[in-house]
Design an enzyme around this catalytic site. Structure first.
Site, mmCIF file in Angstrom:
data_model
loop_
_atom_site.group_PDB
_atom_site.id
_atom_site.type_symbol
_atom_site.label_atom_id
_atom_site.label_comp_id
_atom_site.label_asym_id
_atom_site.label_seq_id
_atom_site.Cartn_x
_atom_site.Cartn_y
_atom_site.Cartn_z
ATOM 1 N N HIS A 3 0.827 -1.206 0.000
ATOM 2 C CA HIS A 3 0.000 0.000 0.000
ATOM 3 C C HIS A 3 0.865 1.262 0.000
ATOM 4 O O HIS A 3 0.526 2.249 -0.662
ATOM 5 C CB HIS A 3 -0.919 -0.021 1.228
ATOM 6 C CG HIS A 3 -1.738 1.213 1.385
ATOM 7 N ND1 HIS A 3 -1.450 2.173 2.326
ATOM 8 C CD2 HIS A 3 -2.822 1.673 0.702
ATOM 9 C CE1 HIS A 3 -2.324 3.152 2.233
ATOM 10 N NE2 HIS A 3 -3.165 2.881 1.256
ATOM 11 N N GLU A 10 1.907 1.832 -3.454
ATOM 12 C CA GLU A 10 0.791 2.371 -4.244
ATOM 13 C C GLU A 10 0.776 3.896 -4.165
ATOM 14 O O GLU A 10 0.608 4.588 -5.175
ATOM 15 C CB GLU A 10 -0.526 1.802 -3.738
ATOM 16 C CG GLU A 10 -1.759 2.391 -4.418
ATOM 17 C CD GLU A 10 -2.969 2.430 -3.522
ATOM 18 O OE1 GLU A 10 -3.583 3.511 -3.402
ATOM 19 O OE2 GLU A 10 -3.307 1.385 -2.919
ATOM 20 N N HIS A 11 0.954 4.433 -2.973
ATOM 21 C CA HIS A 11 0.996 5.890 -2.807
ATOM 22 C C HIS A 11 2.178 6.504 -3.553
ATOM 23 O O HIS A 11 2.055 7.538 -4.222
ATOM 24 C CB HIS A 11 1.117 6.240 -1.318
ATOM 25 C CG HIS A 11 -0.180 6.204 -0.577
ATOM 26 N ND1 HIS A 11 -0.688 7.288 0.092
ATOM 27 C CD2 HIS A 11 -1.086 5.203 -0.403
ATOM 28 C CE1 HIS A 11 -1.841 6.964 0.656
ATOM 29 N NE2 HIS A 11 -2.094 5.703 0.379
ATOM 30 N N GLU A 43 -3.897 8.016 7.284
ATOM 31 C CA GLU A 43 -4.894 7.092 6.747
ATOM 32 C C GLU A 43 -5.187 5.972 7.735
ATOM 33 O O GLU A 43 -6.344 5.565 7.917
ATOM 34 C CB GLU A 43 -4.411 6.513 5.415
ATOM 35 C CG GLU A 43 -5.442 5.666 4.701
ATOM 36 C CD GLU A 43 -4.993 5.194 3.336
ATOM 37 O OE1 GLU A 43 -5.746 4.436 2.701
ATOM 38 O OE2 GLU A 43 -3.888 5.578 2.896
#
Length: 459
Positions: free
Chosen positions: A79, A82-83, A159
């Site tokens: 993840h 992904e950012h 997040e």
């Protein structure tokens, strides 16, 4: 109406060596709904679905990597990466990427799951070349600069904090931990504060190099697209990046395995000062390749898939004990989960759990009525078709199918499989799945006596 086809063409190079292989996987009527696949010599697969009647196109790239590919120390790396792929390349800054898509009224995003990651852009059909160039550039040319790693760390920690503030979301991670324990499937996709703070640029960059090889990628495009044009543009973008140098590379196969999930009677309780208690009661389900998944889909729909479902009627409509109550399934390559979620006042948690357990046991032993099955088949068929009425959904379907199954199934075939489910099929899968002893995950401000009674719900 679509039909299957296995027409294969190969275009030879000047040396007589095949450089690409194209197949028509599903042949639509008058070209509408035709799905084609081209495999480039670098191992990159490109699948498209043509829908000439629309003015939009969605372009995506699926990576064969998810949080289950992480070690404990790398939890959250997929993840995090992904950012970072949105933070810039040698050709574009982060602002260049976002402003180019905004300037044409498009939308761009990505998501990370347990077994795959997807990056996509939805644009007007005339702007598809731009979307292809940007997304391919991101996937092949990310810089992963130290300053971006440091800056994005704070974003991801925020997040995680945002997610932690939503107990209705966190309880599903807690349920995965209850069922899978301290394994890749049991850990959160986002990672934890400790693992995110410990990740450094070197480890993330190595993870990127290992898992974003073209053999691990599937390109998918749907809408008003021309297959040959998409292939040509994607190939040009990857070749410019030097990403197709291994001419003998072979695409990775879909995940497989024979993991048997054996867990029963486990209880995880996380004490939080929330207004509601959030619960997930569930048991092992089916792998996504299991042929019984069609019957399980009908069972899930009838049991907790809508306002007419048993759980909604018994828990909410008849007794008013919860606002949200539903069941769901999660299928992985080698195992799966079946769960029932409910949010209720803490002092009513045992009433809700008692009703849910009673209904699960009843269906496990008696099955569903013919009326429930007929209604569920109709509901599931309708939602399947309605859920595929935009190019983004079509791109998701063909991209995920290629990555996870290696095959494509037409909508007509899917509807036929749903319609073919019989009461005996549903009764058999209900006995197999719901007949197991459940486990339980709970988040809420339970008193000691309430918490101590949770084991009664899974005994």
């Amino acid at each position: 109406m679509t039909s299957r086809s296995s027409v294969t063409t190969a275009r030879p190079s000047s040396e007589g060596r095949a450089v690409a292989r194209t197949q028509t996987l599903l042949k639509g009527r008058d070209g509408i709904g035709t799905v084609r696949r081209t495999t480039l010599p670098g191992g990159l697969r490109i699948v498209t679905e043509t829908l000439p009647s629309v003015r939009s196109a969605t372009f995506g790239i699926w990576a064969h990597v998810g949080s289950r590919d992480e070690t404990p120390a790398l939890n959250g790396a997929t993840h995090y990466l992904e950012h970072l792929l949105f933070k810039g390349t040698a050709k574009r800054s982060a602002l260049d990427i976002s402003s180019a898509i905004d300037a044409v009224g498009g939308e761009m995003n990505a998501f990370t799951a347990k077994e795959y990651t997807c990056y996509y852009a939805r644009v007007l059909d005339t702007d598809l070349p731009l979307a292809i160039d940007i997304v391919c550039d991101m996937l092949t040319g990310s810089l992963i600069l130290q300053e971006d790693v440091d800056a994005e760390r704070g974003v991801i920690l925020e997040e995680i904090a945002m997610t932690e503030d939503d107990p209705g979301d966190v309880v599903h991670d807690l349920f995965a931990k209850t069922m899978f324990g301290d394994t890749p499937l049991g850990r959160p996709v986002l990672g934890t504060v400790d693992t995110i703070e410990a990740l450094d640029r070197g480890r993330i960059a190595r993870f990127y190099k290992k898992h974003y090889d073209p053999t691990h990628l599937v390109v998918a495009a749907a809408g008003n697209v021309d297959h040959a044009t998409v292939v040509r543009q994607v190939r040009r973008a990857f070749e410019k990046a030097g990403a197709l140098t291994r001419t003998d590379a072979v695409p990775v196969a879909p995940r497989d395995g024979h993991r048997t999930l054996r867990t029963a009677g486990r209880v995880e309780h996380l004490s939080r000062r929330t207004e509601q208690a959030h619960v997930v009661l569930g048991m092992p389900g089916l792998a996504r390749t299991d042929e019984r998944r069609w019957a399980l889909g009908v069972l899930n729909t009838a049991l907790g898939g809508g306002m007419s479902s048993r759980l909604f009627q018994e828990v909410r409509e008849k007794r008013g004990l919860a606002y949200s109550v539903y069941s769901y399934t999660s299928g992985f390559a080698d195992c799966g989960l079946f769960g029932v979620y409910a949010g209720c006042r803490p002092n009513q948690i045992h009433d809700v759990l008692g009703i849910c357990r009673e209904e699960l046991d009843k269906v496990a032993h008696e099955g569903l009525t013919d009326e429930e099955i007929t209604r569920a088949i109709g509901q599931l068929s309708g939602s399947t078709v309605l859920g595929l009425e935009d190019t983004g959904a079509l791109m998701n379907r063909i991209g995920k199918s290629e990555l996870c199954w290696g095959t494509q199934m037409s909508v007509d075939d899917m509807l036929a499989r749903i319609a073919a489910v019989t009461p005996d099929d549903v009764k058999a899968v209900a006995a197999d799945i719901l007949g197991q002893r459940p486990s339980l995950a709970v988040i809420g401000p339970l008193k000691d006596k309430q918490a101590a009674r949770l084991h009664e719900s899974v005994s």
